[in-house]
Design an enzyme around this catalytic site. Structure first.
Site, PDB file in Angstrom:
ATOM      1  N   GLY A  55      25.226  62.959  15.636  1.00 19.50           N
ATOM      2  CA  GLY A  55      24.827  63.667  14.424  1.00 19.50           C
ATOM      3  C   GLY A  55      25.344  63.035  13.144  1.00 19.50           C
ATOM      4  N   TYR A  77      14.246  58.319  12.022  1.00 22.59           N
ATOM      5  CA  TYR A  77      13.802  58.664  10.671  1.00 22.59           C
ATOM      6  C   TYR A  77      12.648  59.661  10.702  1.00 22.59           C
ATOM      7  CZ  TYR A  77      16.881  54.981   9.047  1.00 22.59           C
ATOM      8  OH  TYR A  77      17.984  54.215   8.775  1.00 22.59           O
TER       9      TYR A  77
END
Length: 182
Positions: free
Chosen positions: A129, A162
């Protein structure tokens, strides 16, 4: 124009994820750049972000090397940082030891557009993360400067990363073009 509106429609909302919770600290130094701090309860220690441009270039190049990037001339790296619109570094703090674990920078026209460059997270911190936190932090900073169009170039193996953050390959038929010297 629909792509740009959709990309950032949810970026200003507050997330309940721990990667979106940061506090701003100056670490007691009134002249220091404010830093966003995230305290972690796991083995990562304390993770914090900084917009201070005073980065050890050797340490940055070691970080880039750790992900397999080619070495770059330090004078050019220094110049790229100097002329960037925004520079964000991500640090691990364990005790008194500070380690550069992430980096990203953006160039901009200071009004509408910014392009992200050199987004990197040390392999020891990937899939935890941290990359998402770095991206959310830099996007939030750009949005706070009223930058609405954010672009980047992605290697094929990170496109899904992304895409999960809301970036869209080839939006509305937009084609990137490049010119390289012979």
């Amino acid at each position: 124009m629909g792509f740009w509106k959709n990309l950032f429609s949810g970026m200003n909302s507050t997330s309940s994820s721990s990667t979106a919770d940061y506090e701003v600290h100056n670490n007691g130094d009134s002249d220091a750049a404010p830093q966003a701090v995230r305290t972690s309860t796991n083995s990562n220690g304390r993770i914090f972000f900084s917009t201070d441009r005073d980065i050890d270039l050797y340490e940055l190049e070691e970080l880039c090397s750790a992900v397999g990037w080619s070495r770059r001339p330090l004078r050019k790296v220094k110049k790229a940082i100097q002329y960037s619109f925004l520079v964000v570094s991500m640090w691990q703090l364990q005790g008194k030891k500070r380690r550069l674990i992430g980096f990203a920078r953006a160039t901009s026209d200071h009004a509408f557009n910014a392009t992200l460059w050199d987004v990197v997270v040390h392999p020891d911190f990937q899939n935890r993360g941290m990359g998402k936190a770095l991206m959310k932090f830099i996007i939030k900073k750009l949005r706070s400067d009223d930058i609405s169009n954010i672009t980047l170039f992605a290697d094929p193996h990170v496109i899904d990363f992304y895409r999960n953050l809301g970036f869209i390959p080839d939006p509305e038929g937009i084609k990137g073009m490049f010119w390289y010297p012979d």
